[in-house]
Design an enzyme around this catalytic site. Structure first.
Site, PDB file in Angstrom:
ATOM      1  N   ASN A 149       0.799  -1.233   0.000  1.00  0.00           N
ATOM      2  CA  ASN A 149       0.000   0.000   0.000  1.00  0.00           C
ATOM      3  C   ASN A 149       0.833   1.286   0.000  1.00  0.00           C
ATOM      4  OD1 ASN A 149       0.725  -0.700   2.695  1.00  0.00           O
ATOM      5  ND2 ASN A 149      -0.867   0.638   3.493  1.00  0.00           N
ATOM      6  N   GLY A 225       2.547  -5.655   7.500  1.00  0.00           N
ATOM      7  CA  GLY A 225       1.602  -6.470   6.750  1.00  0.00           C
ATOM      8  C   GLY A 225       0.469  -6.948   7.651  1.00  0.00           C
ATOM      9  N   GLY A 230       2.286 -11.459  10.591  1.00  0.00           N
ATOM     10  CA  GLY A 230       3.091 -10.874  11.655  1.00  0.00           C
ATOM     11  C   GLY A 230       3.318 -11.844  12.800  1.00  0.00           C
ATOM     12  N   GLU A 247       4.453  -4.111  12.217  1.00  0.00           N
ATOM     13  CA  GLU A 247       3.354  -3.161  12.024  1.00  0.00           C
ATOM     14  C   GLU A 247       2.253  -3.909  11.287  1.00  0.00           C
ATOM     15  OE1 GLU A 247       2.871  -0.262  13.201  1.00  0.00           O
ATOM     16  OE2 GLU A 247       4.856   0.133  14.032  1.00  0.00           O
TER      17      GLU A 247
END
Length: 479
Positions: A149, A225, A230, A247
């Site tokens: 993104n 992600g 994660g 994150e």
């Protein structure tokens, strides 16, 4: 002729064509073909980074400064070209693509300066004649795994500090946005990085990412992600006793109180919920609105949504680009169906849009009459979809805002200094905005959240040293 980009391993461009990069604004447009590394190439990249670490970690600060500053200058000089390429492959608007590219240049410039500002501390020991020094040193080989993104800003805010503090890198970008990743690596390579210091391994997460997780030679991994991936990064890192930084998204509230400036509140909601097609971990996906302003806020927001121009990311008139790909579009549509099934009122949007070129176009979507218990209030949708939760007063608004497994960012729109001050202190989020969109942060200050959003030291700014360095304490007896 379709361009072909290779991986960079130990200073050499290697690999065979493995994947195509498709423009989400026009699925008939192929951005390029990209090498797809296998597990063995990932291991080669890790070995190269390990071999390069001793010399790079002990290099003079001005050497690292020169590389980062040169990269910053080139990114800024090519901002229009790189920003256009970013918009073409990811789908965010041209303005947003150029803005993100400028931010990447600013990040490299900031951390070029940090190479000259790394400091330590000297204190007297409790023992006579003994001195104590605390210094920071590079962690070692850092694995960097980034999402689609923000295809140039997120790599920049991980790569720049890693290099500034003397680490070597194995970089695996998201498969959907390889051109931005390749561009930033190419710029750094030509800026003078020694071979093996920065290695690019484009490819599937299940293969390349897994090889990175399995390697005992990675000293740290920084990941942005999904929550599920994660957790896998965390488990694998604990197994190897390596540092890790995660994150993983958010379900961010924007609180709108009765005393808010209506224009400001609607601007904040529109920007936070729908710009960048809502594909931001900092997006305002929950709009928590007190009952005195609720109806006026909803009506004004719907009016503004109706005027948004959804279209080709490269068209200067476009305000909202396409969703990044077909899989993400289906996820968005599935959540819209879930919201309707749960009893939420579909107040605006919710359908696909046809444009001149075939692409993944979705109307910005707004649900009203929702509760915080609904799945659309609990789970990250990651698209241009937001829902309004009606509450009685500030106390209920704060309770609803904090009732989430995430804690990345939050916002409040109010003219009350009392409520703004209380919210800043009591909001369970890593970043808090007052009369500003929840999305949109500066490059020189910490980025990160709490609860299920983040784990480990903050990213960006001087706080980045907490992850990319390790502290050494040295004692000296002068005799």
């Amino acid at each position: 002729m379709t361009l072909f980009r290779k991986n960079l391993i130990d200073g050499e461009w290697l690999g065979e064509a493995g994947s195509r990069n498709i423009n989400p604004s026009n699925t008939g447009d192929v951005v390029g073909e990209y090498a797809s590394a296998g597990a063995e190439q990932a291991r080669q990249a890790i070995a190269a980074a390990k071999a390069a670490f001793p010399a790079w970690s002990r290099s003079a600060p001005l050497v690292r400064h020169a590389v980062l500053k040169k990269a910053s200058d080139e990114i800024m000089a090519r901002k229009d070209e790189i920003g256009r390429s970013l918009a073409r492959e990811e789908g965010k608007t041209l303005v947003e693509g150029i803005g993100e590219t400028i931010r990447a240049a600013q990040l490299f410039d900031f951390f070029a300066g940090e190479t000259l500002r790394l400091s330590g501390e000297t204190v007297p020991s409790v023992r006579p004649g003994v001195g104590v020094e605390m210094t920071r040193e590079a962690v070692g080989v850092v694995g960097i795994i980034t999402p689609w993104n923000f295809p140039i800003a997120i790599p920049a805010w991980k790569i720049a500090p890693a290099l500034a503090y003397g680490n070597t890198i194995v970089f695996k970008p998201a498969e959907l946005v390889p051109e931005s990743a390749w561009t930033i690596v190419d710029i750094l390579h030509r800026a003078g990085l020694p071979k093996g210091v920065l290695n690019l391994v484009m490819g599937k997460g299940s293969i390349v990412g897994q090889a990175m997780l399995d390697s005992p030679d990675l000293n740290a991994i920084t990941f942005t992600g999904s929550v599920g991936t994660g957790k896998r990064v965390a488990a694998a890192s604990v197994e190897h006793m390596r540092k890790f930084q995660l994150e993983m998204g958010g379900k961010n509230p924007l609180v709108v109180l009765d005393d808010a400036d209506l224009v400001v509140a609607v601007d904040c909601a529109l920007n936070g919920a729908y710009f960048s097609t809502g594909q931001r971990c900092t997006a305002s996906s929950r709009l928590v609105v007190t009952e005195g302003i609720h109806d006026r806020f909803v009506d004004a927001l719907k009016d503004r949504m109706g005027s948004l121009v959804v279209g080709d990311a490269l068209d200067a008139k476009t305000q909202i680009g396409p969703v990044v790909d077909g899989s993400q579009l289906k996820q968005d549509e599935d959540y819209i169906a879930i919201g309707s099934k749960e009893g939420a009122n579909l107040a605006f949007g919710g359908g696909r849009l046809d444009r001149e070129t075939p692409g993944f176009y979705l109307q910005p979507t707004l649900f009203t009459e929702t509760t915080n218990a609904m799945r659309i209030s609990r789970e990250e949708i990651f698209g241009p979809v937001a829902n309004v939760i009606r509450v009685k007063d500030y106390d209920e608004a704060l309770a609803v805002a904090n009732d989430t497994p995430f804690g990345l960012t939050s916002g409040i729109c109010t003219s009350s200094l009392k409520h703004a001050t209380h919210f800043k202190r009591n909001s369970e989020a890593g970043m808090v905005m007052v009369n500003l969109p929840t999305a949109g942060v500066d490059f020189h200050v910490p980025f990160g959240g709490r609860k299920g959003s983040s784990y480990g030291p903050r990213e960006q700014g001087r706080y980045a040293a907490e992850f990319y360095t390790t502290v050494k304490t040295a004692y000296t007896f002068a005799g």
